[in-house]
Design a protein around this motif. Structure first.
Motif, PDB file in Angstrom:
ATOM      1  N   SER A 106       0.846  -1.188   0.000  1.00  0.00           N
ATOM      2  CA  SER A 106       0.000   0.000   0.000  1.00  0.00           C
ATOM      3  C   SER A 106       0.881   1.236   0.000  1.00  0.00           C
ATOM      4  O   SER A 106       1.720   1.391   0.891  1.00  0.00           O
ATOM      5  CB  SER A 106      -0.887   0.015   1.257  1.00  0.00           C
ATOM      6  N   THR A 107       0.690   2.084  -0.982  1.00  0.00           N
ATOM      7  CA  THR A 107       1.437   3.342  -1.023  1.00  0.00           C
ATOM      8  C   THR A 107       0.462   4.468  -1.345  1.00  0.00           C
ATOM      9  O   THR A 107      -0.735   4.235  -1.494  1.00  0.00           O
ATOM     10  CB  THR A 107       2.538   3.313  -2.102  1.00  0.00           C
ATOM     11  N   ALA A 108       1.007   5.670  -1.499  1.00  0.00           N
ATOM     12  CA  ALA A 108       0.151   6.801  -1.850  1.00  0.00           C
ATOM     13  C   ALA A 108      -0.567   6.556  -3.176  1.00  0.00           C
ATOM     14  O   ALA A 108      -1.607   7.152  -3.442  1.00  0.00           O
ATOM     15  CB  ALA A 108       0.990   8.077  -1.919  1.00  0.00           C
ATOM     16  N   GLY A 141      -1.922   3.672  -4.228  1.00  0.00           N
ATOM     17  CA  GLY A 141      -2.944   2.631  -4.170  1.00  0.00           C
ATOM     18  C   GLY A 141      -2.400   1.346  -3.565  1.00  0.00           C
ATOM     19  O   GLY A 141      -1.358   1.363  -2.898  1.00  0.00           O
ATOM     20  N   VAL A 142      -3.108   0.271  -3.808  1.00  0.00           N
ATOM     21  CA  VAL A 142      -2.740  -1.036  -3.249  1.00  0.00           C
ATOM     22  C   VAL A 142      -2.354  -1.955  -4.405  1.00  0.00           C
ATOM     23  O   VAL A 142      -3.065  -2.028  -5.408  1.00  0.00           O
ATOM     24  CB  VAL A 142      -3.917  -1.636  -2.450  1.00  0.00           C
ATOM     25  N   ALA A 150       1.496   6.879   4.642  1.00  0.00           N
ATOM     26  CA  ALA A 150       1.503   7.444   3.286  1.00  0.00           C
ATOM     27  C   ALA A 150       0.360   6.896   2.441  1.00  0.00           C
ATOM     28  O   ALA A 150      -0.095   7.534   1.501  1.00  0.00           O
ATOM     29  CB  ALA A 150       2.849   7.137   2.620  1.00  0.00           C
ATOM     30  N   ARG A 201      -5.622  -1.730  -6.677  1.00  0.00           N
ATOM     31  CA  ARG A 201      -6.904  -1.191  -6.257  1.00  0.00           C
ATOM     32  C   ARG A 201      -6.677   0.162  -5.594  1.00  0.00           C
ATOM     33  O   ARG A 201      -5.553   0.523  -5.238  1.00  0.00           O
ATOM     34  CB  ARG A 201      -7.641  -2.146  -5.313  1.00  0.00           C
TER      35      ARG A 201
END
Lengths: 341, 341, 341, 341
Positions: B265-267, B269-270, D236, D272
């Motif tokens: 998960s980052t800024a 999205g996933v 983040a 996602r």
């Protein structure tokens, strides 16, 4: 027109009440009147909501010059009449699906709305569901390339009463019509051909009423892609509303919404609650958003997001689907253009 | 027969090598010989594996009295001949799919195997995949009630070479045949009718070769249920192999297998990695398990889990699918029983 | 050294047998001998595997000039002696964890291995699990930025026998030691401080034996990050082995592996099977891969992926954890450097 | 009391406005007045909402006999005064967290509320989140047995302004206080001991202000279980709000909520959207539900679901956490009972 909209709701059954309750919470809306033939039921529900007029007579709404827009939530067989009268009276119209069971009548009603210059929005609420809306955005953005295949799963938790099935127009017109619209919405393409396998697997009475309770519908899109819809009147595990789109560059899918994300692991396995029960729960946000769109379209004089043409095309597909099921063959949509020419 | 099995492998292409490598690790198997027309390629791969005989001539395997069973992994057009000769020589037979492109020839070859009393197993490896196997168990257990609808997604990451498509029998015979078997396996029912929408959306050369690269296949099962298979020669996101079964009491589905479960998960999205790349990765366990079943069936004189009849029925469905596509109509399987009567 | 490696396995308990069976399938390995004090049990299992020597006397392996490498799979209290003797004999060493219960003894044994120039790999198999390995790659790639927090869940399905707990060194040395290694592996940092909350919640006898069955361990990493490990001897829902890393730019987590992906939806909810049962199932691939790495390191004269130092550091942490639990206070690792200086 | 409730809101910052907008949609509520020192801002927002009184002076609300209940949404340092005055005036009180920074003052304010017999509810909105609520139900039902370990992940998407941190009471009092309440809510047990590792990993200015931006908090529950909370001022990847409970018979966890369930698979992997952005999105339903509970408690004269004692206990834990961080040692809650005795 002021920044406040006066609205009358015609028909206070389940869906009319739902729209009314959402309208009452909207800051730019005054619900001025509600009409319903079963006025006692309407009063039992509507007294105390602070709505100035509860009446048995839709005409009191249609002829009221203080009302800007109507919500037509009556039974389908009255829609054409209501649309034509409301259009003539210059009311903007939000109409529940389907417009009618008679595609020729539908055309005439839409013409009346068009001639009078009012806004006309059809109640394909699922276009406003955050999941399906996101799928449409992703398809439209080109992230998954050209759409090759669209799969729509649409299954109700339990069949409606037999009395409803008798007047609903049948599974294709009453239930699958949402999915026909979804297919057009997601693909951005019209449909050329329909083939159906229908079955009576849930309730034999439904078969005796001349309808099916289970169907798989194959669509051929004009842009070359293929579509598959599967419908059932009874999904024991709850309302099942999912789509998948496969394109030249990738795939996108959405899952059902759940009342919570709790997952329990025990010696017996891993468990979670069923999906949200039915359309009231699943499409709660969608119902709110479709109304907001309609109101914005009127207040800002913009196009409505779901047009009468959208309703008409979905009706054609429902009709073709029923024909395919009865005649056990693929039905081309060109058969309709020929017959109407 | 001893508790050790002597096996010869005929055909050392990709699938023949895969089977050989699995056979070499099996504690109750001796791989005695490998035959391949392209003997230089076979030697480049097989030297050092400790296999006593590498030969160009399959007859050296078939006529060797010390060999108990053969794996027929040659090109499809040679299968009938290999089956008939091996059966006559009393060898147990493991044969890759499809048996042949000619359903009449297939019948005769299966008759030969049956007459000689040898075991005959067909290479429908997906039945041994832990996911699909679990779905079959769940359906068979009655947990989801009577099956109403089976949906099979089966998409390859990229098309095979044009030269392969020319001789493969086409998408229905070469690729969808696995899915026809899966439909029969999961439903426990035969198919009555087939309807196909095919398209060329991936590579126009495939169309020029008289084949499709995209297809949706609708099946009507004898037990009243419906099946839908979707195939593509190119899923940009990797090998896509999933099934769903909807029954009167519930639904079961399986997802793709992934190389790992890491989720980032980052800024932005996933994210997670794509599914396992292709059949070698996805069906690694299934290939091992189908061989173990075959060997156990021989050593314990039990029934094989995938019979020649299973292969024959899947071929019929592939043929009917191609006919449906060419003739743009639903094809009933009864057309075959009539023609063969 | 030839491209074929001759290996002797010392200790044929559960883990010794697992390694042996994997070694037997490796194309570049000959298992020349197995030693076990309980020679009857070893023979009952090992006869028929084609291993030339089954003996009660490890010395027959250690002194055999034809053997290149040993696997030390005996009980922990014999490890130091076995390492020192094998190192002196010039054998490469693969040793199960922990090296010993006595960090001073561990140092001396590692010194002996280092002096003799042999390869020494410790059996921290989880580093080879595809999930954890992918997490390490993601952390090392910088995708989630500087690691701030590492959470490790590590829970067994059921406690080992009381007799094992008596000699295992306790939860921290026997079970959490894997997690201490994982914390160092994932963070790429040493640990400065340990604080433990331990409890006896599963089996009071474990408490009477002076151990805990439940623990939460907080780590302070030298690079400023924090770690949390939670351990239980009994997770009713099966083996629970997951990690999460939170960094300045994002987060990564891995989930348990499941025997299949089947998900069943019924009127009662949504169900799936429990995770893979225990370490034999979950870490099947990891056990294979750690052996391959050891063999490659020898054949190509490369560094082993898990060193004796890694084993030593994890032992220190286990010791500090136990001290923290007994003394109910955070324990600084600097207390160890002081005492050994 | 009539079935309609007259409410005044004191403090029209972000949270005061949120409550007001929810109150305006509630059918049994009249928002009669809003007080805010920054009257210009309040008017810019509140004009047009149809609220009879916008004032700078809270006393105009507190002394209005026509107002039944107040929402105290001012800055924390004013809470005790507002509570005492409102209680004396016989108003029911909904108060935002924390009650105060001074546990002794909190006690006195709660005593005042108790003496006057008004309802007092604290704004621990997360108890009303459908996910956490379901976890509590599952724990309380005994499905997972005795709770052994509770893990709470609570991370904000980005730090508040430095000016807010100066007056907020710090991470433990302002942010972790929600998690202390969640720990008590889920476990159904009080806490005996707190140990904290804090760090400044996000923004050095936060450290200069005497606070931490990252913390892991270990709790020892009175019932023998253990708790772990991890907090960060900056995740983040968005707002991260999850819990897991491990019990003697199983485990339950909840995941973040997402704006939609769309999953895109391309050649680059599977993607996602991020979780819902922050508390306004994630806890939208929870904010509505906590108000409904408060209103129902008043109208039906029932207990409020989150009491002043709940607020007091969470404050004690926040204080102990800060002490643990400053003194680098486990802090027993008995230190408080001693000091107050």
């Amino acid at each position: 027109m002021s920044k406040q909209l006066n609205i009358g709701v015609i028909g206070a059954g389940r869906i009319g009440r739902l729209h009314t309750e959402n309208l009452l919470k909207h800051p730019q809306v005054n619900v001025k009147a509600i009409a319903d033939l079963q006025i006692d039921h309407a009063r039992a529900w509507g007294n105390g909501l602070g709505i100035p007029l509860l009446t048995q007579d839709a005409e009191q709404i249609i002829s009221d010059p203080g009302i800007d827009a109507v919500f037509i939530c009556t039974s389908t067989n009255t829609h054409i009449d209501m649309i034509e009268r409301s259009a003539k009276a210059g009311k903007h119209i939000f109409c529940e699906k389907p417009i009618s069971f008679d595609v020729r009548g539908t055309r005439l009603a839409l013409q009346a709305a068009s001639d009078s210059g009012v806004k006309f929005q059809l109640g394909f609420n699922r276009r406003f569901d955050p999941n399906f809306r996101r799928v449409r955005e992703i398809v439209a953005s080109g992230q998954i390339g050209d759409p090759h295949l669209i799969k729509i799963t649409s299954r109700d938790p339990s069949p409606p009463p037999h009395d409803y099935i008798k007047v609903s127009g049948g599974l294709f017109m009453d239930m699958a019509i949402h999915d026909f619209d979804m297919a057009r919405f997601l693909s951005g393409s019209e449909v050329d051909e329909v083939y159906v396998q229908g079955a009576v697997l849930v309730d034999p009475v439904i078969g005796e009423l001349g309808d099916v309770d289970t169907a798989v519908i194959m669509l051929r899109f004009r842009n070359g892609g293929i579509g598959v819809i599967d419908n059932s009147r009874q999904a024991a595990y709850g309302y099942d509303q999912r789509v998948e789109v496969f394109g030249s560059l990738g795939q996108v899918n959405v899952q059902n919404d759940f009342p919570n994300s709790a997952e329990i692991s025990t010696a017996g396995g891993v468990f979670r609650d069923k999906p949200k029960h039915f359309f009231l729960e699943r499409y709660e946000a969608a119902y709110r958003l479709e109304i907001e769109s309609f109101i914005n379209a009127i207040l800002n004089n913009e196009d409505v997001p779901v047009s009468g043409e959208d309703g008409y095309e979905a009706e054609l597909l429902a009709d073709a689907a029923r024909k395919s099921w009865l005649e056990k063959r693929p039905v081309s949509l060109s058969e309709y253009s020929m017959s109407t020419s």
